[in-house]
Design a protein around this motif. Structure first.
Motif, short mmCIF file in Angstrom:
data_model
loop_
_atom_site.label_atom_id
_atom_site.label_comp_id
_atom_site.label_asym_id
_atom_site.label_seq_id
_atom_site.Cartn_x
_atom_site.Cartn_y
_atom_site.Cartn_z
N ARG A 1 0.83 -1.20 0.00
CA ARG A 1 0.00 0.00 0.00
C ARG A 1 0.88 1.26 0.00
NH1 ARG A 1 -4.20 2.70 -1.76
NH2 ARG A 1 -4.67 4.46 -0.39
N ILE A 2 1.92 1.26 0.81
CA ILE A 2 2.81 2.41 0.87
C ILE A 2 3.48 2.63 -0.50
CG2 ILE A 2 4.94 3.32 1.89
CD1 ILE A 2 4.13 1.90 4.48
N ASP A 3 3.95 1.53 -1.09
CA ASP A 3 4.59 1.65 -2.40
C ASP A 3 3.64 2.23 -3.44
OD1 ASP A 3 6.82 0.64 -1.29
OD2 ASP A 3 6.75 -1.33 -2.26
N THR A 4 2.40 1.74 -3.42
CA THR A 4 1.42 2.23 -4.38
C THR A 4 1.22 3.73 -4.25
OG1 THR A 4 0.27 0.13 -4.08
CG2 THR A 4 -0.94 1.87 -5.23
N ILE A 5 1.05 4.16 -3.01
CA ILE A 5 0.73 5.57 -2.81
C ILE A 5 1.95 6.45 -3.13
CG2 ILE A 5 1.24 6.14 -0.37
CD1 ILE A 5 -2.18 6.51 -1.85
N LEU A 6 3.16 5.96 -2.80
CA LEU A 6 4.36 6.74 -3.11
C LEU A 6 4.52 6.86 -4.63
CD1 LEU A 6 6.99 5.50 -0.47
CD2 LEU A 6 5.63 7.59 -0.45
N ASN A 7 4.23 5.79 -5.32
CA ASN A 7 4.29 5.81 -6.79
C ASN A 7 3.33 6.83 -7.36
OD1 ASN A 7 6.24 4.20 -8.04
ND2 ASN A 7 5.21 2.35 -7.28
N LYS A 8 2.13 6.80 -6.83
CA LYS A 8 1.08 7.68 -7.33
C LYS A 8 1.48 9.14 -7.17
CE LYS A 8 -3.88 7.18 -6.72
NZ LYS A 8 -4.73 6.51 -5.71
N LEU A 9 2.19 9.44 -6.06
CA LEU A 9 2.59 10.82 -5.81
C LEU A 9 3.99 11.11 -6.36
CD1 LEU A 9 0.97 11.09 -2.35
CD2 LEU A 9 0.51 12.61 -4.26
N LYS A 10 4.53 10.14 -7.10
CA LYS A 10 5.83 10.30 -7.77
C LYS A 10 6.97 10.59 -6.78
CE LYS A 10 3.68 11.99 -12.03
NZ LYS A 10 2.38 12.53 -11.57
N ILE A 11 6.92 9.95 -5.64
CA ILE A 11 8.03 10.12 -4.70
C ILE A 11 8.57 8.76 -4.24
CG2 ILE A 11 7.56 12.42 -3.73
CD1 ILE A 11 5.86 11.04 -1.59
N PHE A 12 8.34 7.75 -5.06
CA PHE A 12 8.79 6.41 -4.68
C PHE A 12 10.31 6.37 -4.47
CE2 PHE A 12 10.20 2.08 -5.53
CZ PHE A 12 9.41 1.39 -4.62
N ASP A 13 11.03 7.12 -5.29
CA ASP A 13 12.49 7.11 -5.19
C ASP A 13 12.99 7.71 -3.88
OD1 ASP A 13 12.48 6.04 -7.64
OD2 ASP A 13 12.94 7.92 -8.71
N LEU A 14 12.11 8.48 -3.24
CA LEU A 14 12.54 9.15 -2.01
C LEU A 14 12.21 8.34 -0.76
CD1 LEU A 14 11.21 12.72 -2.88
CD2 LEU A 14 13.54 11.86 -3.14
N LYS A 15 11.69 7.14 -0.99
CA LYS A 15 11.19 6.29 0.08
C LYS A 15 12.09 6.27 1.32
CE LYS A 15 9.77 1.44 0.36
NZ LYS A 15 9.61 0.21 -0.45
N ASN A 16 13.38 6.10 1.10
CA ASN A 16 14.28 5.95 2.24
C ASN A 16 15.09 7.20 2.56
OD1 ASN A 16 13.77 3.23 3.11
ND2 ASN A 16 14.59 2.61 1.11
N THR A 17 14.62 8.33 2.00
CA THR A 17 15.31 9.59 2.29
C THR A 17 14.73 10.20 3.57
OG1 THR A 17 15.36 9.91 -0.09
CG2 THR A 17 15.97 11.81 1.27
N LYS A 18 15.60 10.84 4.33
CA LYS A 18 15.09 11.54 5.52
C LYS A 18 14.33 12.79 5.09
CE LYS A 18 17.38 9.53 9.14
NZ LYS A 18 18.64 9.42 9.86
#
Ligand SMILES: Nc1ncnc2c1ncn2[C@@H]1O[C@H](COP(=O)(O)OP(=O)(O)OP(=O)(O)O)[C@@H](O)[C@H]1O
Ligand SMILES: [Mg+2]
Lengths: 368, 224
Positions: free
Chosen positions: B125-142
């Motif tokens: 679910r988290i991956d889906t929503i991050l993808n949708k908002l185009k911030i998946f690449d930032l997943k592990n950024t502070k």
């Protein structure tokens, strides 16, 4: 389930803080009982060696006179009540093979002492026999003075001379009464190098201190120029004087450090926790649950520290060295004390957290 | 279909004390499911206060609030917590993110309390929503290393991750330049097409115009 997740989040978000507190607490839980036992706990356990309740109300007196001769003291004090030992001259044993020359002191046991105090290992006859006096000889002179035999003993010349026939009853192997209330408090002393003779005390024998077996207060003897304590007081003083300063120091250091670490850490971490709690509240956390889980976390850290320290203390106690340096009672007393201090140290930060206003918490501080 | 119905809502801060503030003075408002609404007003007019009451973050002093037909006044603290989790997605004034945490930890928070997503489904679910908002690449950024626009996307991702019915956004664009602000509004409007209800507090008339309806609040009273 919620609760577990909140707890997990709370722990992981304050992992560093938790570890620091855990280490500080484990350390304190080991150091504190060890030093507490050495400095404070032990104190209440033991009486002075040789202490006896039956003489607790009598005064031990140090006779700080310019002249401590028996005849002088008799002028000021009622020496009939004196239970103690008077020293006279030294004899160098003619049988002595020691090249340095050990001197053996001739000492007199007072009548009161023989008649009214428990004899310990020195069993003098209450009435003095005719023709000789009973005596215990120095330990080193066993070869030369045989039990049951009579010997001539002599110190000094002329008017000062003391000359007597003594019958050896035994040797001064164990401790006998020695009442001292100066820098140290003692009831028993060592007479390995003395001849202990039960005889009339010569007028010029020297008396430093002893027990006055009459109903007077320490103030009374002090007013006569002595320095006196009741045996009961001495015992109390002895017990408190036994506090080991070094360990007491450690005790205090450990606690102060502990308070500082916990207080500072928790106080500063609270801001971060407040914000996190605010966010959790907004997205579905219940206020009371969030706070309860924080308490659980703090208790978990404590429980873990108790486990770690209990294992360490267990090893110390199981290690049957020359002497045990801590016991479980002391340990658990210390655990209780530290729990109280821990709660107090956390409270400042915790109150900050517990009063969190969810909206303020997140809108005020955007940066952490 | 009415999803929110406010009837004569009053809110007093510090009630009975010297510093009492009467922030809302009898607000009536009806919002239908699938609406998008802009709440406008000058600073201090009571916009945030209203939004907080709608979102069950704060208690009203007086009045009735029916949410999806249920009277909010009668709910226990536990029920309100569940309502906040299931019904609302908040986008907070000045992000409200935990800066020292990674994006993924911030976005995960609503799922900690979720009854909609099982633990095994949550990472997807988290991956889906991050993808949708185009911030998946930032997943592990502070979070503290992100730009303002990126932070706002994270904040929106967090608001959406538990699939709420109503999105409440308090000044979502005030800290952003106009290009980024437009992007963010597009993201919110896109949600409306999926049947979500959107309520946005804003100062910016250009933002407000993009929504279906504008309500103005002045000194704690609403004007249509
Ligand atoms: N927690 C609080 N305690 C006391 N007074 C408050 C509190 N929150 C808001 N107020 C007051 O209530 C009134 C409305 O505040 P609110 O935050 O709703 O305004 P706003 O329209 O959101 O303003 P802004 O555009 O500046 O965000 C203001 O007068 C404010 O000072
Ligand atoms: Mg506001």
């Amino acid at each position: 389930m919620n609760k577990l997740k909140i707890l997990k989040t709370s722990i992981s978000s304050t992992a560093l803080l938790s570890i620091v507190i855990l280490i500080a607490m484990s350390f304190t839980l080991v150091v504190f009982p060890l030093s507490y036992y050495q400095s404070l706990a032990k104190v209440n356990f033991e009486d002075m060696i040789g202490y006896d309740d039956s003489i607790a109300d009598y005064c031990a007196v140090n006779f700080y006179a310019t002249n401590n001769h028996y005849e002088e003291l008799c002028k000021t004090f009622d020496m009939n009540s004196f239970a103690g030992i008077a020293n006279y001259g030294y004899v160098q044993s003619e049988f002595d093979k020691d090249p340095d020359g050990t001197y053996y002191q001739v000492s007199f046991v007072s009548e009161k002492m023989v008649n009214d105090l428990p004899p310990l290992d020195y069993k003098f006859s209450k009435t003095k026999p005719k023709g000789y006096r009973e005596a215990y000889a120095p330990v080193n002179l066993k070869e030369d003075y045989k039990i049951g035999k009579i010997y001539d003993i002599s110190v000094y010349e002329g008017v000062y001379q003391y000359k007597q026939k003594i019958k050896i009853r035994g040797y001064c192997e164990t401790e006998y009464y020695d009442f001292v209330c100066g820098w140290t408090y003692t009831v028993l002393g060592d007479y390995k190098n003395n001849f202990l003779i039960y005889d009339d005390i010569p007028p010029l024998a020297n008396i430093e201190s002893g027990l006055m077996m009459e109903d007077n207060t320490p103030e009374y003897y002090n007013s006569l120029g002595g320095r006196a304590f009741t045996i009961g007081q001495m015992n109390t003083n002895y017990k408190t004087a036994e506090v080991n300063d070094m360990f007491l120091c450690w005790c205090i250091c450990a606690l102060v450090l502990f308070v500082l670490v916990v207080l500072a850490n928790y106080y500063f971490a609270a801001d971060k926790l407040v914000k996190r709690s605010g966010v959790m509240y907004i997205f579905g956390g219940k206020r009371s649950t969030i706070i309860a889980m924080e308490i659980v976390k703090l208790l978990l850290i404590f429980a873990l520290a108790v486990c770690i320290s209990a294992m360490t203390i267990g090893i110390v106690i199981a290690e049957k060295g020359s002497h045990i340096i801590v016991d479980w009672t002391t340990y658990f007393i210390c655990v209780a004390i530290i729990l109280i201090i821990y709660a107090a140290s956390c409270s400042l930060g915790f109150v900050k957290l517990a009063r969190f206003k969810p909206l303020k918490a997140i809108s005020n501080s955007n940066t952490e | 279909m009415e999803i929110i119905k406010l009837n004569n809502i009053h809110k007093k801060y510090n009630e009975g004390k010297q510093n009492e503030v009467h922030a809302l003075r009898g607000v009536d408002l009806v919002v239908n499911k699938g609406d998008s609404i802009a709440i406008m007003g000058v600073s201090g007019s009571g916009k945030s206060t209203l939004l907080n009451i709608i979102g069950c973050l704060d208690k009203m002093t007086e009045g009735d609030y029916l949410l999806d037909g249920a009277n909010i006044n009668l709910k226990t603290a536990t029920e309100l917590a569940e309502i906040r989790n299931a019904m609302f997605g908040f986008v907070l004034q000045s992000y409200g993110l935990i800066d020292s945490d990674k994006v993924i930890s911030n976005v995960r928070i609503p799922l900690l309390f979720s009854k909609k997503y099982k633990p095994s489904e949550q990472n997807d679910r988290i991956d889906t929503i991050l993808n949708k908002l185009k911030i998946f690449d930032l997943k592990n950024t502070k979070v503290r290393n992100l730009s303002g626009g990126q932070k706002q996307r994270v904040a929106i991702a967090r608001a959406l991750v538990n699939d709420p019915e109503i999105i409440l956004a308090d000044e979502p664009t005030s800290a952003l330049d106009s290009v980024t602000a437009n992007e963010i509004i597009e993201v919110l409007k896109d949600l409306q097409t999926k049947g979500k209800t959107i309520i946005v507090v804003t100062h910016d008339i250009n933002v407000a115009k993009k929504l279906d309806r504008i309500v103005t609040i002045e000194d704690g009273v609403i004007y249509y």
